[in-house]
Scaffold this motif. Structure first.
Motif, PDB file in Angstrom:
ATOM      1  N   ALA A 254      16.157 -21.545 -13.488  1.00 19.08           N
ATOM      2  CA  ALA A 254      17.480 -21.178 -12.979  1.00 19.08           C
ATOM      3  C   ALA A 254      17.932 -19.849 -13.575  1.00 19.08           C
ATOM      4  O   ALA A 254      18.459 -18.976 -12.859  1.00 19.08           O
ATOM      5  N   ARG A 255      17.743 -19.667 -14.867  1.00 23.11           N
ATOM      6  CA  ARG A 255      18.160 -18.421 -15.521  1.00 23.11           C
ATOM      7  C   ARG A 255      17.309 -17.249 -15.040  1.00 23.11           C
ATOM      8  O   ARG A 255      17.816 -16.137 -14.843  1.00 23.11           O
ATOM      9  N   TRP A 256      16.022 -17.484 -14.858  1.00 24.07           N
ATOM     10  CA  TRP A 256      15.149 -16.449 -14.293  1.00 24.07           C
ATOM     11  C   TRP A 256      15.613 -16.067 -12.893  1.00 24.07           C
ATOM     12  O   TRP A 256      15.616 -14.880 -12.524  1.00 24.07           O
ATOM     13  N   ALA A 257      16.027 -17.053 -12.096  1.00 21.53           N
ATOM     14  CA  ALA A 257      16.487 -16.785 -10.730  1.00 21.53           C
ATOM     15  C   ALA A 257      17.750 -15.929 -10.735  1.00 21.53           C
ATOM     16  O   ALA A 257      17.933 -15.078  -9.861  1.00 21.53           O
ATOM     17  N   VAL A 258      18.626 -16.145 -11.717  1.00 25.39           N
ATOM     18  CA  VAL A 258      19.826 -15.309 -11.830  1.00 25.39           C
ATOM     19  C   VAL A 258      19.430 -13.864 -12.087  1.00 25.39           C
ATOM     20  O   VAL A 258      19.911 -12.938 -11.422  1.00 25.39           O
ATOM     21  N   GLU A 259      18.549 -13.677 -13.056  1.00 21.50           N
ATOM     22  CA  GLU A 259      18.109 -12.310 -13.373  1.00 21.50           C
ATOM     23  C   GLU A 259      17.487 -11.653 -12.143  1.00 21.50           C
ATOM     24  O   GLU A 259      17.762 -10.483 -11.855  1.00 21.50           O
ATOM     25  N   ARG A 260      16.677 -12.408 -11.414  1.00 18.36           N
ATOM     26  CA  ARG A 260      16.023 -11.846 -10.243  1.00 18.36           C
ATOM     27  C   ARG A 260      17.038 -11.498  -9.152  1.00 18.36           C
ATOM     28  O   ARG A 260      16.936 -10.456  -8.492  1.00 18.36           O
ATOM     29  N   ALA A 261      18.039 -12.359  -8.973  1.00 17.47           N
ATOM     30  CA  ALA A 261      19.067 -12.077  -7.973  1.00 17.47           C
ATOM     31  C   ALA A 261      19.845 -10.818  -8.329  1.00 17.47           C
ATOM     32  O   ALA A 261      20.120  -9.973  -7.465  1.00 17.47           O
ATOM     33  N   TYR A 262      20.192 -10.657  -9.609  1.00 18.67           N
ATOM     34  CA  TYR A 262      20.918  -9.461 -10.038  1.00 18.67           C
ATOM     35  C   TYR A 262      20.057  -8.212  -9.871  1.00 18.67           C
ATOM     36  O   TYR A 262      20.549  -7.137  -9.525  1.00 18.67           O
ATOM     37  N   GLN A 263      18.766  -8.360 -10.115  1.00 13.68           N
ATOM     38  CA  GLN A 263      17.857  -7.235  -9.916  1.00 13.68           C
ATOM     39  C   GLN A 263      17.775  -6.863  -8.441  1.00 13.68           C
ATOM     40  O   GLN A 263      17.872  -5.673  -8.072  1.00 13.68           O
ATOM     41  N   GLU A 264      17.603  -7.859  -7.567  1.00 14.89           N
ATOM     42  CA  GLU A 264      17.489  -7.611  -6.126  1.00 14.89           C
ATOM     43  C   GLU A 264      18.752  -6.946  -5.580  1.00 14.89           C
ATOM     44  O   GLU A 264      18.693  -6.113  -4.678  1.00 14.89           O
ATOM     45  N   ALA A 265      19.910  -7.323  -6.127  1.00 19.24           N
ATOM     46  CA  ALA A 265      21.179  -6.800  -5.632  1.00 19.24           C
ATOM     47  C   ALA A 265      21.545  -5.445  -6.223  1.00 19.24           C
ATOM     48  O   ALA A 265      22.557  -4.845  -5.830  1.00 19.24           O
ATOM     49  N   GLY A 266      20.740  -4.950  -7.172  1.00 22.67           N
ATOM     50  CA  GLY A 266      21.039  -3.660  -7.792  1.00 22.67           C
ATOM     51  C   GLY A 266      22.109  -3.714  -8.850  1.00 22.67           C
ATOM     52  O   GLY A 266      22.613  -2.674  -9.303  1.00 22.67           O
ATOM     53  N   LEU A 267      22.440  -4.910  -9.318  1.00 26.15           N
ATOM     54  CA  LEU A 267      23.527  -5.037 -10.290  1.00 26.15           C
ATOM     55  C   LEU A 267      23.104  -4.659 -11.705  1.00 26.15           C
ATOM     56  O   LEU A 267      23.960  -4.323 -12.538  1.00 26.15           O
ATOM     57  N   LEU A 268      21.806  -4.698 -11.983  1.00 27.18           N
ATOM     58  CA  LEU A 268      21.367  -4.410 -13.344  1.00 27.18           C
ATOM     59  C   LEU A 268      21.492  -2.939 -13.711  1.00 27.18           C
ATOM     60  O   LEU A 268      21.215  -2.563 -14.851  1.00 27.18           O
ATOM     61  N   GLU A 269      21.934  -2.117 -12.781  1.00 24.33           N
ATOM     62  CA  GLU A 269      22.200  -0.716 -13.134  1.00 24.33           C
ATOM     63  C   GLU A 269      23.468  -0.575 -13.960  1.00 24.33           C
ATOM     64  O   GLU A 269      23.731   0.470 -14.530  1.00 24.33           O
ATOM     65  N   PHE A 270      24.273  -1.658 -14.024  1.00 19.30           N
ATOM     66  CA  PHE A 270      25.517  -1.635 -14.792  1.00 19.30           C
ATOM     67  C   PHE A 270      25.321  -2.304 -16.153  1.00 19.30           C
ATOM     68  O   PHE A 270      24.724  -3.387 -16.240  1.00 19.30           O
ATOM     69  N   GLU A 271      25.846  -1.666 -17.202  1.00 17.62           N
ATOM     70  CA  GLU A 271      25.664  -2.182 -18.551  1.00 17.62           C
ATOM     71  C   GLU A 271      26.278  -3.565 -18.718  1.00 17.62           C
ATOM     72  O   GLU A 271      25.698  -4.445 -19.356  1.00 17.62           O
ATOM     73  N   TRP A 272      27.472  -3.783 -18.131  1.00 17.07           N
ATOM     74  CA  TRP A 272      28.123  -5.088 -18.288  1.00 17.07           C
ATOM     75  C   TRP A 272      27.281  -6.198 -17.670  1.00 17.07           C
ATOM     76  O   TRP A 272      27.223  -7.314 -18.200  1.00 17.07           O
ATOM     77  N   ALA A 273      26.593  -5.897 -16.569  1.00 21.83           N
ATOM     78  CA  ALA A 273      25.743  -6.901 -15.921  1.00 21.83           C
ATOM     79  C   ALA A 273      24.494  -7.154 -16.758  1.00 21.83           C
ATOM     80  O   ALA A 273      24.067  -8.305 -16.918  1.00 21.83           O
TER      81      ALA A 273
END
Length: 373
Positions: A254-273
């Protein structure tokens, strides 16, 4: 005494009840509403997004106004403590409290009316496409009634073992899956079809059958069963990995899926994310703005620099759907993964798959198999 406003839909539902409502304690289930001790869960067509809502408290039973609506149902609840309109995560939708504060401890009839549930079925919307009305009045406890039903959302299938479509019909996979979780009895104890055509040619066995059986015994989990059916079509090996995992590995998936979803959505470009994901993977308390409700969604929605990439829906499931914004779906995954539900992994993984969309779901599920099998 009427209040009008907008309610945020999450996982096809919003709620009328107390802050401590246990919405899994369903005693009566309809097409539009589920009822339980002191609460009403309203079933929506959209999966996520805003919906229009009107709440009115009456001195006596109001005259029916079914002609304005596509589906109308009513039932009784006993109120013991203050009630509110609530989102799935328990957030009070404040515009309706001015009316609901006049609801004293007593027994009430609740009539819920809806229209528009077929327009954007199972989609995430940014503008309201569905309208709902709630009428409440004091009355002795009475039976559930379906006053009108003209839409197709949450429709019950015939009680039959024949799930094959008529020769002239060409339903999508989504249509078939809907029929399989809406009353076609596959075994004496399951209101879920085990017909192989609904499970990519292989009916559930072993750990998957155990999981489906457990979910079917609680009718509040029909949406999760539908997700399992869809995942079976998309990548049965990935589904078998998940259901065959122990509780610790399910949590890690489940936690891996969250990270993958944030990566797919481009959210990991933000430090807070990134900090939020790092804390999630390390099992540490989540920093701001991850408040368990909508903090991160508010940050994303208000950031003019964020590129709202769109993705196509998975064609085998949603052949006629329009592209949608990834972030809207990805932003729910942290809440899902940390909800404490024993089945959180399925909801989280499904949202990650939807975030990846047609362009990326195959790679995501293949990566899951490679990492966790």
């Amino acid at each position: 005494m009427t209040a009008n406003g907008v309610v945020r839909v999450d996982h096809h539902q919003f709620i009328l009840g107390s802050a401590e409502t246990d919405t899994l304690a369903t005693t009566t289930e309809g097409s539009l509403i589920d009822l339980g001790p002191g609460f009403v869960t309203v079933r929506t067509g959209i999966a996520y997004g805003p919906a229009l809502l009107s709440v009115e408290l009456h001195g006596q039973s109001p005259a029916p106004s079914a002609s304005d609506w596509e589906v109308v149902e009513e039932g009784s609840i006993t109120v013991d403590e203050p009630i509110h309109v609530l989102t799935l995560d328990g957030e009070v939708v404040s515009p309706f409290d001015e009316t609901l504060r006049h609801v004293d401890a007593d027994t009430y009839r609740v009539r819920v009316s809806a229209r528009g549930r077929d327009l954007k079925w199972d989609m995430d919307v940014s503008e309201p496409v569905e309208s709902y009305s709630m009428d409440l009045w004091r009355a002795p406890f009475g039976k559930f009634e379906q006053i009108k039903k003209q839409d197709q959302a949450w429709s019950e299938g015939a009680e039959s073992d024949d799930t094959s479509p008529a020769a002239e019909d060409t339903p999508s996979l989504g249509d078939l899956v809907d029929s399989g979780v809406s009353g076609i009895r596959g075994t004496p104890r399951l209101d879920v079809s085990l017909d192989p055509q609904l499970w990519d040619g292989r009916p559930p066995t072993g750990a998957l059958l155990d999981t489906v059986s457990e979910l079917a015994e609680s009718k509040a989990n029909r949406q999760t069963i539908k997700q399992l059916m869809w995942l079976s079509f998309l990548n049965r090996d990935a589904l078998e990995v998940v259901v065959g995992s122990d509780a610790r590995q399910k949590d890690e998936i489940a936690r891996w899926a969250v990270e993958r979803a944030y990566q797919e959505a481009g959210l990991l470009e933000f430090e807070w994310a990134r900090k939020g994901i790092e804390a999630l993977l390390a099992h540490q308390p989540l920093p701001d703005p991850f408040d368990g409700k909508s903090g991160e969604r508010d940050v994303i929605a208000g950031d003019p620099d964020f590129s709202r990439t769109r993705v196509h829906a998975i064609s085998i499931l949603y052949p006629a759907s329009q592209p949608y914004e990834r972030w809207n779906i990805a932003s729910y995954t942290i809440y899902q993964a940390t909800s404490g539900s024993p089945h959180a992994v399925f909801n989280t993984l499904w949202n990650a798959v939807m975030t990846a969309g047609q362009e990326g779901y195959q790679e995501l599920l293949e990566d899951l198999v490679g990492r966790f099998s």
